[in-house]
Structure formats: C-alpha cells, structure tokens
Design an enzyme around this catalytic site. Structure first.
Site, PDB file in Angstrom:
ATOM      1  N   ASP A 254      14.740  -3.845  -3.676  1.00 44.85           N
ATOM      2  CA  ASP A 254      15.113  -4.816  -2.644  1.00 44.85           C
ATOM      3  C   ASP A 254      16.323  -5.582  -3.171  1.00 44.85           C
ATOM      4  OD1 ASP A 254      15.212  -6.319  -0.365  1.00 44.85           O
ATOM      5  OD2 ASP A 254      13.254  -7.278  -0.604  1.00 44.85           O
TER       6      ASP A 254
ATOM      7  N   ASP B 216       5.707  -2.086   2.189  1.00 43.55           N
ATOM      8  CA  ASP B 216       5.514  -2.619   0.835  1.00 43.55           C
ATOM      9  C   ASP B 216       4.893  -3.997   0.987  1.00 43.55           C
ATOM     10  OD1 ASP B 216       8.181  -4.078   1.568  1.00 43.55           O
ATOM     11  OD2 ASP B 216       7.420  -5.082  -0.214  1.00 43.55           O
TER      12      ASP B 216
ATOM     13  N   CYS C 127     -15.010   6.307  -3.552  1.00 42.74           N
ATOM     14  CA  CYS C 127     -13.651   6.031  -4.044  1.00 42.74           C
ATOM     15  C   CYS C 127     -13.488   6.687  -5.417  1.00 42.74           C
ATOM     16  CB  CYS C 127     -13.400   4.526  -4.129  1.00 42.74           C
ATOM     17  SG  CYS C 127     -11.775   4.118  -4.806  1.00 42.74           S
TER      18      CYS C 127
ATOM     19  N   CYS D  82     -11.129   5.955  -7.660  1.00 40.02           N
ATOM     20  CA  CYS D  82     -10.334   5.173  -8.611  1.00 40.02           C
ATOM     21  C   CYS D  82     -11.129   4.902  -9.897  1.00 40.02           C
ATOM     22  CB  CYS D  82      -9.864   3.865  -7.969  1.00 40.02           C
ATOM     23  SG  CYS D  82     -11.053   2.526  -8.075  1.00 40.02           S
TER      24      CYS D  82
ATOM     25  N   CYS E 126     -14.079   2.353  -9.478  1.00 37.58           N
ATOM     26  CA  CYS E 126     -15.268   2.818  -8.745  1.00 37.58           C
ATOM     27  C   CYS E 126     -15.978   3.972  -9.444  1.00 37.58           C
ATOM     28  CB  CYS E 126     -14.885   3.207  -7.319  1.00 37.58           C
ATOM     29  SG  CYS E 126     -14.370   1.782  -6.352  1.00 37.58           S
TER      30      CYS E 126
HETATM   31  N1  PRF Z   1      14.511  -8.887   3.742  1.00 36.65           N
HETATM   32  C1  PRF Z   1      14.478  -8.437   2.445  1.00 36.65           C
HETATM   33  N2  PRF Z   1      13.312  -8.266   1.794  1.00 36.65           N
HETATM   34  C2  PRF Z   1      12.158  -8.557   2.445  1.00 36.65           C
HETATM   35  C3  PRF Z   1      12.128  -9.027   3.766  1.00 36.65           C
HETATM   36  C4  PRF Z   1      13.372  -9.215   4.465  1.00 36.65           C
HETATM   37  O1  PRF Z   1      13.454  -9.632   5.630  1.00 36.65           O
HETATM   38  C5  PRF Z   1      10.769  -9.214   4.109  1.00 36.65           C
HETATM   39  C6  PRF Z   1      10.213  -9.658   5.414  1.00 36.65           C
HETATM   40  N3  PRF Z   1       9.696 -10.956   5.371  1.00 36.65           N
HETATM   41  C7  PRF Z   1      10.028  -8.852   2.979  1.00 36.65           C
HETATM   42  N4  PRF Z   1      10.877  -8.462   1.987  1.00 36.65           N
HETATM   43  N5  PRF Z   1      15.620  -8.143   1.834  1.00 36.65           N
HETATM   44 ZN    ZN Z   2     -12.101   2.206  -6.043  1.00 36.49          ZN
END
Ligand code: PRF
Ligand code: ZN
Length: 372
Positions: free
Chosen positions: A93, A267, A305, A307, A310
């Site tokens: 990100d 995510d 499960c 994992c 579990c």
């Molecule tokens: N932009 C970026 N990362 C994010 C979001 C976003 O809008 C969100 C949404 N709330 C999660 N992570 N760059």
């Molecule tokens: Zn589990």
C-alpha cells in the site's frame, strides 16, 4: 515482454468471479484475502507459517517500510521478497491510508503529505513520486497509487478535493513508475459514499491504463447500505477483465457479500487484531476464547479446521493459556488467517462448481445461527 499481471476468469455467477491472477511470484486464486504484515512482519505469525497455510499474496506498507528499514536498504538487499525470504507475491500500500490512521500527525497539500513520526520527532514528506520510488525499491508485485484519503464520513468540499487530487496524483504516480515490466500499479477509486463523486473518480481512473483497480475510502464507519451500494457502483463500472481490490475489508460477511458484488481482492488487519484480543472466527460467528464457557469445551475452535491451533488444542486449553501466554494469541491468529484463506478458496471453488447460491445460503445460515 509479457504483462506482469494476467487475469483469467474461470467462471462467474452474476457479478461474482472465480479467477487465476498470474503475478511475477506465482499464481493467485481469486477471490483472495491478503493478510497484512504492515512493517514487513506479520504480528505474531511467521512468513513460513503463512506459506504453510497456502497464502500466495500478502500486504506490506510503504510508509512503515520507508521509515524502517528504508527503501534504500531494501533496494540494496534486492527487495522485500529477499529481505523477508518470501517466495510468493507481495502488494504494497502506498502510505495514503496513514493520512487517516495517523491523521493527528499528518498534513496534506497538493505537493504531498507530511507525517510527523509516531516513533520520534522526525518528519517524512511523501509526494506521489516518493511513494512510487520507494515502492519500486521495495519491489512488490502490485504497488498502489498514492491517494488523498479522508475519513469515509467526510463531506464536500473536502471529499471532492481529495477525490480529484487522487486523480492528479495518479498522473504523477504513473510518470514516476520505473518498473512497469515487473510491478503493477493499481489506481484507487475514491469519492466516499457520494455517488456523483464516485462516478467522476471511476470515469477519470478508467481512462488511465492499469492492470487492476482498487476501491478505496470505504469501511470507515459509513452505514452498511451505503458501503455495499458504493462497492456495487464501482464493480459495475470497473473493467470486467481486470482484478478489483476492495481496500481494508476483511470482516467475513463483508468478504462474502462483496465477492458476490464482483470484488476479487481483500485485505484487513481485523483477523489478526481481533485474535490478539482473544476472538476467533468460526462458521457460527465470533468465539471469545476469554469467556469462561470456553474452559469446559474440549473441542477445537472449529470442527474440521486443519490449522495448527485446531489440530492440536482444545478451546479449554486455549482459554487456560490466554491468561498466561502470548502463544495463545499466536495460535488464534493462525486460526483466523487460515479461516479466511479457506473461506476464499471455498468461495472460488463454489463459483467454479456453479454452487455459489448454496454456499452463501449455508454460510449465512450458520453465521447468524443463535448459539445453543
Ligand atoms: N487507500 C489506501 N489504503 C487503504 C484505503 C484507502 O482508501 C482503505 C480504505 N479505508 C484501506 N487501506 N491507500
Ligand atoms: Zn483452526
């Protein structure tokens, strides 16, 4: 040179899609949930354990990595994959989200965003060019545009400014991107829950060529109807033949609903954060291991499960452990990540088998079933 992302849709059911996304570090089945290792480490789970669970794509964060260990160091080592010894794919990100999560410590102008470090007194100025440069150094398979992120509940004119600035910054991101052959830059649709602003953002972004698109600015306290409606507006407009990533969403019901609305990637830190507070995901909703009832249950968190938690331990033992040892949170984190990874694989498979309706029906029936 082949594109660094190939997206093959295997089957659809209304808006839902099951696909294979081919990235430089291997294939990913979608819909997919990406675990979040913000600072180049999962909280309480090793990357080896992530690999064992079948995770093919994980998320890291540019802002935190730029601060430490720094883009220069990661470039010197040969990228984040090498640094953390991860053979599968990574998405970074851009740092945009920290404008909200660290809003007390950040200031945004047309040039970029300035953060005051939450760790010491230093400042970091992050322009779109800097975010992309650092993401090029980190070397993730998918990198994100730097967006001007405001709280979902923000209203005009600030929401309009943020959404339009995100498009202007996208052009600077694209111009700064130096690794188009092996890194995919995803633009991020903004505009809050205002349908006109969303429409404008969608139109602007689609005009820019990209191998996939993200939907940002949601899951920030808006009501459920507005959230789902905005997701539907975005998926209806985004190109069919490219992956769609809904940022920051990982609550099991939302993941199922939004997959049905045509989202391919998710995510969220929720699964591991909630695990650290002792809450486990099960087919029947959330299970609080701290509650005293768990002391008398000699069954695993989730029947069948596979994992580590579990396969080895009862709820009773985890309940006893949680008061004393951090390893209990580690085990619940593993269970929650495994739960989401399996939920996504089951969604993928049910779309392929033409059984999505049965799957969603069963999922919701169990999730909302009253205890007892
Ligand atoms: N932009 C970026 N990362 C994010 C979001 C976003 O809008 C969100 C949404 N709330 C999660 N992570 N760059
Ligand atoms: Zn589990």
């Amino acid at each position: 040179m082949a594109k660094p992302l190939e997206f093959t849709i295997l089957a659809t059911h209304n808006f839902a899609r099951a696909s294979i996304m081919r990235l430089p570090h291997g294939e990913v089945k979608t819909p997919v949930y990406m675990p979040v290792g913000t600072k180049g480490a999962m909280k309480g789970v090793t990357y080896q354990e992530m690999d064992d669970m079948g995770c093919k794509l994980l998320l890291a964060n540019t802002y935190h990595l730029a601060y430490k260990p720094s883009g220069d160091l990661l470039e010197k080592i040969g990228g984040l994959h090498k640094f953390i010894n991860w053979k599968n794919n990574i998405l970074t990100d851009s740092g945009g989200f920290q404008m909200v999560s660290l809003s007390q410590l950040s200031e945004v102008t047309e040039d970029g965003v300035t953060f005051e470090s939450p760790y010491d007194k230093s400042t970091m100025h992050l322009r779109p060019e800097d975010s992309i440069h650092t993401q090029n150094q980190i070397g993730a398979d998918i990198i994100m545009a730097l967006d001007d992120v405001v709280r979902t509940t923000t209203v005009r004119p600030r929401m309009k400014e943020a959404s339009e600035r995100t498009t202007r910054w996208l052009d600077r991101d694209i111009a700064a991107h130096r690794r188009k052959n092996d890194q995919n830059l995803f633009p991020i649709v903004q505009g809050g829950v205002d349908p006109n602003l969303r429409e404008q953002s969608l139109n602007d972004l689609i005009q820019r060529e990209a191998n996939g698109y993200a939907i940002g600015g949601l899951a920030g306290g808006e009501d459920k109807f507005d959230f789902w409606k905005t997701v539907a507006q975005c998926t209806a407009k985004l190109p069919n033949d490219k992956p769609r990533y809904l940022m920051g969403v990982g609550y099991p019901v939302d993941v199922v609903v939004c997959s049905c609305l045509g989202v391919d990637m998710f995510d969220c830190v929720f699964s591991t954060r909630t695990a650290r507070f002792g809450t486990a995901f099960t087919d029947y909703g959330f299970l609080k291991i701290k509650n005293h009832q768990a002391a008398n249950i000699f069954q695993p968190i989730q029947d069948k499960c596979q994992c580590q938690a579990c396969k080895s331990y009862t709820q009773s033992y985890l309940h006893y452990l949680i008061a004393k040892e951090e390893v209990a949170c580690h085990l619940i984190s593993i269970h929650n990540l495994n739960y989401l990874i399996q939920l996504m694989l089951n969604l993928h498979q049910s779309i392929i088998n033409g059984k999505l309706i049965e799957f969603v029906n069963e999922f919701l029936r169990k999730w909302y079933k009253k205890e007892g």
